[in-house]
Design a protein around this motif. Structure first.
Motif, PDB file in Angstrom:
ATOM      1  N   ARG A 246       0.828  -1.214   0.000  1.00  0.00           N
ATOM      2  CA  ARG A 246       0.000   0.000   0.000  1.00  0.00           C
ATOM      3  C   ARG A 246       0.861   1.262   0.000  1.00  0.00           C
ATOM      4  NH1 ARG A 246      -2.923   0.318   5.304  1.00  0.00           N
ATOM      5  NH2 ARG A 246      -0.840   1.036   5.911  1.00  0.00           N
ATOM      6  N   ASN A 247       1.971   1.234   0.718  1.00  0.00           N
ATOM      7  CA  ASN A 247       2.820   2.427   0.842  1.00  0.00           C
ATOM      8  C   ASN A 247       3.861   2.548  -0.274  1.00  0.00           C
ATOM      9  OD1 ASN A 247       1.495   3.026   3.242  1.00  0.00           O
ATOM     10  ND2 ASN A 247       2.959   1.857   4.485  1.00  0.00           N
ATOM     11  N   GLY A 248       3.924   1.554  -1.139  1.00  0.00           N
ATOM     12  CA  GLY A 248       4.877   1.614  -2.238  1.00  0.00           C
ATOM     13  C   GLY A 248       6.284   1.186  -1.864  1.00  0.00           C
ATOM     14  N   VAL A 249       6.451   0.681  -0.639  1.00  0.00           N
ATOM     15  CA  VAL A 249       7.773   0.184  -0.231  1.00  0.00           C
ATOM     16  C   VAL A 249       8.101  -1.099  -0.992  1.00  0.00           C
ATOM     17  CG1 VAL A 249       9.110  -0.742   1.706  1.00  0.00           C
ATOM     18  CG2 VAL A 249       7.609   1.230   2.051  1.00  0.00           C
ATOM     19  N   VAL A 250       7.096  -1.929  -1.203  1.00  0.00           N
ATOM     20  CA  VAL A 250       7.254  -3.172  -1.954  1.00  0.00           C
ATOM     21  C   VAL A 250       6.920  -2.902  -3.412  1.00  0.00           C
ATOM     22  CG1 VAL A 250       6.471  -5.550  -2.244  1.00  0.00           C
ATOM     23  CG2 VAL A 250       6.669  -4.567   0.052  1.00  0.00           C
ATOM     24  N   LYS A 251       7.903  -3.047  -4.267  1.00  0.00           N
ATOM     25  CA  LYS A 251       7.729  -2.758  -5.691  1.00  0.00           C
ATOM     26  C   LYS A 251       7.296  -4.006  -6.441  1.00  0.00           C
ATOM     27  CE  LYS A 251      11.185   0.931  -5.492  1.00  0.00           C
ATOM     28  NZ  LYS A 251      11.387   0.829  -4.040  1.00  0.00           N
ATOM     29  N   LEU A 252       6.235  -4.620  -5.953  1.00  0.00           N
ATOM     30  CA  LEU A 252       5.648  -5.798  -6.579  1.00  0.00           C
ATOM     31  C   LEU A 252       4.152  -5.562  -6.740  1.00  0.00           C
ATOM     32  CD1 LEU A 252       7.350  -8.634  -4.458  1.00  0.00           C
ATOM     33  CD2 LEU A 252       7.895  -8.022  -6.827  1.00  0.00           C
ATOM     34  N   PRO A 253       3.566  -5.936  -7.879  1.00  0.00           N
ATOM     35  CA  PRO A 253       2.121  -5.731  -8.107  1.00  0.00           C
ATOM     36  C   PRO A 253       1.295  -6.814  -7.412  1.00  0.00           C
ATOM     37  CG  PRO A 253       3.099  -6.750 -10.030  1.00  0.00           C
ATOM     38  CD  PRO A 253       4.233  -6.483  -9.079  1.00  0.00           C
ATOM     39  N   ILE A 254       1.345  -6.835  -6.082  1.00  0.00           N
ATOM     40  CA  ILE A 254       0.674  -7.874  -5.298  1.00  0.00           C
ATOM     41  C   ILE A 254      -0.788  -7.515  -5.073  1.00  0.00           C
ATOM     42  CG2 ILE A 254       0.593  -9.040  -3.056  1.00  0.00           C
ATOM     43  CD1 ILE A 254       3.593  -8.675  -2.844  1.00  0.00           C
ATOM     44  N   ASP A 255      -1.664  -8.478  -5.322  1.00  0.00           N
ATOM     45  CA  ASP A 255      -3.074  -8.341  -4.963  1.00  0.00           C
ATOM     46  C   ASP A 255      -3.168  -8.669  -3.474  1.00  0.00           C
ATOM     47  OD1 ASP A 255      -5.779  -8.508  -4.511  1.00  0.00           O
ATOM     48  OD2 ASP A 255      -6.176  -9.966  -6.098  1.00  0.00           O
ATOM     49  N   THR A 256      -3.348  -7.638  -2.644  1.00  0.00           N
ATOM     50  CA  THR A 256      -3.293  -7.839  -1.194  1.00  0.00           C
ATOM     51  C   THR A 256      -4.407  -8.745  -0.676  1.00  0.00           C
ATOM     52  OG1 THR A 256      -4.531  -5.784  -0.881  1.00  0.00           O
ATOM     53  CG2 THR A 256      -2.124  -5.649  -0.769  1.00  0.00           C
ATOM     54  N   GLN A 257      -5.477  -8.892  -1.446  1.00  0.00           N
ATOM     55  CA  GLN A 257      -6.555  -9.790  -1.018  1.00  0.00           C
ATOM     56  C   GLN A 257      -6.120 -11.254  -1.050  1.00  0.00           C
ATOM     57  OE1 GLN A 257     -10.159  -9.065  -3.179  1.00  0.00           O
ATOM     58  NE2 GLN A 257     -10.235  -6.894  -2.668  1.00  0.00           N
ATOM     59  N   THR A 258      -4.999 -11.538  -1.711  1.00  0.00           N
ATOM     60  CA  THR A 258      -4.533 -12.923  -1.826  1.00  0.00           C
ATOM     61  C   THR A 258      -3.386 -13.248  -0.870  1.00  0.00           C
ATOM     62  OG1 THR A 258      -2.893 -12.409  -3.550  1.00  0.00           O
ATOM     63  CG2 THR A 258      -5.143 -12.877  -4.276  1.00  0.00           C
ATOM     64  N   ILE A 259      -2.948 -12.278  -0.075  1.00  0.00           N
ATOM     65  CA  ILE A 259      -1.849 -12.520   0.868  1.00  0.00           C
ATOM     66  C   ILE A 259      -2.307 -13.481   1.966  1.00  0.00           C
ATOM     67  CG2 ILE A 259      -0.336 -11.489   2.610  1.00  0.00           C
ATOM     68  CD1 ILE A 259      -0.342  -8.933   0.955  1.00  0.00           C
ATOM     69  N   GLN A 260      -1.573 -14.579   2.129  1.00  0.00           N
ATOM     70  CA  GLN A 260      -1.860 -15.543   3.185  1.00  0.00           C
ATOM     71  C   GLN A 260      -0.558 -15.972   3.846  1.00  0.00           C
ATOM     72  OE1 GLN A 260      -4.115 -18.797   1.468  1.00  0.00           O
ATOM     73  NE2 GLN A 260      -6.046 -17.740   1.826  1.00  0.00           N
ATOM     74  N   VAL A 261      -0.530 -15.931   5.161  1.00  0.00           N
ATOM     75  CA  VAL A 261       0.633 -16.354   5.939  1.00  0.00           C
ATOM     76  C   VAL A 261       0.192 -17.447   6.908  1.00  0.00           C
ATOM     77  CG1 VAL A 261       2.475 -15.666   7.502  1.00  0.00           C
ATOM     78  CG2 VAL A 261       1.665 -14.052   5.765  1.00  0.00           C
ATOM     79  N   THR A 262       0.838 -18.615   6.840  1.00  0.00           N
ATOM     80  CA  THR A 262       0.478 -19.754   7.687  1.00  0.00           C
ATOM     81  C   THR A 262       1.612 -20.058   8.656  1.00  0.00           C
ATOM     82  OG1 THR A 262      -0.820 -20.722   5.888  1.00  0.00           O
ATOM     83  CG2 THR A 262      -0.251 -22.171   7.720  1.00  0.00           C
ATOM     84  N   ASP A 263       1.282 -20.170   9.956  1.00  0.00           N
ATOM     85  CA  ASP A 263       2.313 -20.462  10.950  1.00  0.00           C
ATOM     86  C   ASP A 263       2.393 -21.957  11.225  1.00  0.00           C
ATOM     87  OD1 ASP A 263       0.229 -21.127  12.665  1.00  0.00           O
ATOM     88  OD2 ASP A 263       0.326 -19.244  13.787  1.00  0.00           O
ATOM     89  N   SER A 264       3.209 -22.350  12.198  1.00  0.00           N
ATOM     90  CA  SER A 264       3.470 -23.763  12.463  1.00  0.00           C
ATOM     91  C   SER A 264       2.270 -24.511  13.023  1.00  0.00           C
ATOM     92  CB  SER A 264       4.655 -23.910  13.426  1.00  0.00           C
ATOM     93  OG  SER A 264       4.368 -23.264  14.651  1.00  0.00           O
ATOM     94  N   THR A 265       1.265 -23.784  13.531  1.00  0.00           N
ATOM     95  CA  THR A 265       0.062 -24.439  14.062  1.00  0.00           C
ATOM     96  C   THR A 265      -0.973 -24.690  12.987  1.00  0.00           C
ATOM     97  OG1 THR A 265      -1.120 -22.374  14.581  1.00  0.00           O
ATOM     98  CG2 THR A 265       0.438 -23.212  16.235  1.00  0.00           C
ATOM     99  N   GLY A 266      -0.743 -24.127  11.798  1.00  0.00           N
ATOM    100  CA  GLY A 266      -1.719 -24.243  10.725  1.00  0.00           C
ATOM    101  C   GLY A 266      -2.630 -23.034  10.625  1.00  0.00           C
ATOM    102  N   PHE A 267      -2.466 -22.062  11.544  1.00  0.00           N
ATOM    103  CA  PHE A 267      -3.279 -20.842  11.500  1.00  0.00           C
ATOM    104  C   PHE A 267      -2.870 -19.986  10.305  1.00  0.00           C
ATOM    105  CE2 PHE A 267      -3.427 -16.271  12.471  1.00  0.00           C
ATOM    106  CZ  PHE A 267      -4.806 -16.099  12.555  1.00  0.00           C
ATOM    107  N   THR A 268      -3.845 -19.542   9.526  1.00  0.00           N
ATOM    108  CA  THR A 268      -3.582 -18.715   8.349  1.00  0.00           C
ATOM    109  C   THR A 268      -4.163 -17.321   8.548  1.00  0.00           C
ATOM    110  OG1 THR A 268      -3.578 -20.613   6.842  1.00  0.00           O
ATOM    111  CG2 THR A 268      -3.960 -18.437   5.862  1.00  0.00           C
ATOM    112  N   ALA A 269      -3.309 -16.319   8.353  1.00  0.00           N
ATOM    113  CA  ALA A 269      -3.727 -14.921   8.456  1.00  0.00           C
ATOM    114  C   ALA A 269      -3.663 -14.299   7.073  1.00  0.00           C
ATOM    115  CB  ALA A 269      -2.817 -14.153   9.410  1.00  0.00           C
ATOM    116  N   ASN A 270      -4.606 -13.402   6.800  1.00  0.00           N
ATOM    117  CA  ASN A 270      -4.528 -12.648   5.559  1.00  0.00           C
ATOM    118  C   ASN A 270      -4.843 -11.196   5.867  1.00  0.00           C
ATOM    119  OD1 ASN A 270      -7.447 -12.472   5.657  1.00  0.00           O
ATOM    120  ND2 ASN A 270      -7.486 -14.520   4.764  1.00  0.00           N
TER     121      ASN A 270
END
Length: 296
Positions: A246-270
């Motif tokens: 959003r702030n332009g720090v990351v120069k990648l055309p990422i669709d933020t609605q698709t961001i998913q991060v999964t930890d060791s317990t299997g919990f997924t955050a987006n």
């Protein structure tokens, strides 16, 4: 009619079993069990100097190294009843990073991630394994689009590993499926560099690595590692990446609605903040053009 004549006739027409045909049933069972039921991504580090030729999986030196490692690693997993094979997808720098897959059939229960990790780390190899960096994750195939996704991420000793997935605007080309191709290598280096810029703000950050690129526009499957004792939450990581886009720090055309991060317990955050401003839309366009230039 004598029995020595009747018996062979009955065997021929199927009323009696033919001696020696029991092997046919075992062959059938073997064929059934040959189907892969469980698949795992495996990443481990060899304490040795990385040779640039190892990036080329068709190079003779690379093929020799690959066959040697496959042979030795397969030996430690062979005692598992349903082990099928171990394969290497690529080598990466840092010392020598091995990205591979483990395959098991259904003749026995699914092996646990902890047991697979322990077996590898306790193995007797001709190469030195950096056991604190071993990472094994389970892979499942979704019924809807048969794409492969990585599930609950394991943590090796002292290391917390998160699975990161997101989609980027861009045209997927076939050479991105080959992680040894120049296009995939260039894109990997660019994406990792951009993600490093975000995650290095977390004190315990160690590294980001790319597992694969998939079609639709360009789907990125990555892993992010932190020191286990002070690792951030999956929610914090998802938010940091979304804010960077959003702030332009990351120069990648990422669709933020698709961001998913999964930890060791299997919990997924987006995290999917609304990108509605004209400035953000312009930035996404510029980022997409930059990505296209990197790939070519």
């Amino acid at each position: 009619m004598e029995w020595r004549i009747i018996v062979p006739v009955l065997c021929l027409i199927g009323f009696l079993p033919v001696p020696g045909n029991a092997a046919d049933n075992s062959t059938t069972n073997s064929t059934t069990n040959s189907t892969t039921a469980f698949e795992f991504n495996i990443v481990f580090h060899i304490n040795d100097t990385f040779n640039e030729t190892y990036s080329n999986m068709a190079d003779n030196n690379t093929i020799t190294l690959k066959n040697k490692i496959i042979t030795e690693v397969s030996q430690v997993y062979t005692p598992l009843k349903n082990f099928q094979r171990f394969d290497i997808l690529q080598f990466r720098n840092g010392s020598i990073v091995v990205d591979g897959k483990l395959y098991f059939n259904s003749s026995d229960s699914k092996p646990s991630l902890a047991n697979l990790t322990q077996i590898l780390n306790n193995g007797n190899f001709t190469f030195k394994l950096l056991t604190n960096l071993t990472s094994i994750t389970e892979v499942t195939t979704t019924a809807a689009n048969t794409s492969t996704t990585t599930q609950a991420v394991t943590t090796s000793a002292g290391i917390a590993v998160y699975n990161l997935t997101f989609k980027m605007t861009g045209n997927f080309t076939n050479d991105l499926s080959n992680m040894s191709s120049s296009a995939a290598t260039n894109l990997t280096n660019f994406v990792v560099g951009q993600l490093d810029g975000v995650f290095k703000n977390f004190k315990s950050y160690k590294r980001t690595f790319i597992r694969q690129f998939r079609n639709g526009s360009i789907i990125v499957d990555a892993g992010v590692e932190f020191d286990k004792v002070s690792s951030p939450s999956a929610t914090e990581l998802a938010k940091a990446l979304a804010d960077g886009v959003r702030n332009g720090v990351v120069k990648l055309p990422i669709d933020t609605q698709t961001i998913q991060v999964t930890d060791s317990t299997g919990f997924t955050a987006n995290k999917s903040p609304v990108l509605a401003s004209m400035l953000t839309a312009l930035w996404m366009t510029l980022a997409s053009l930059l990505l296209s230039a990197v790939m070519h």
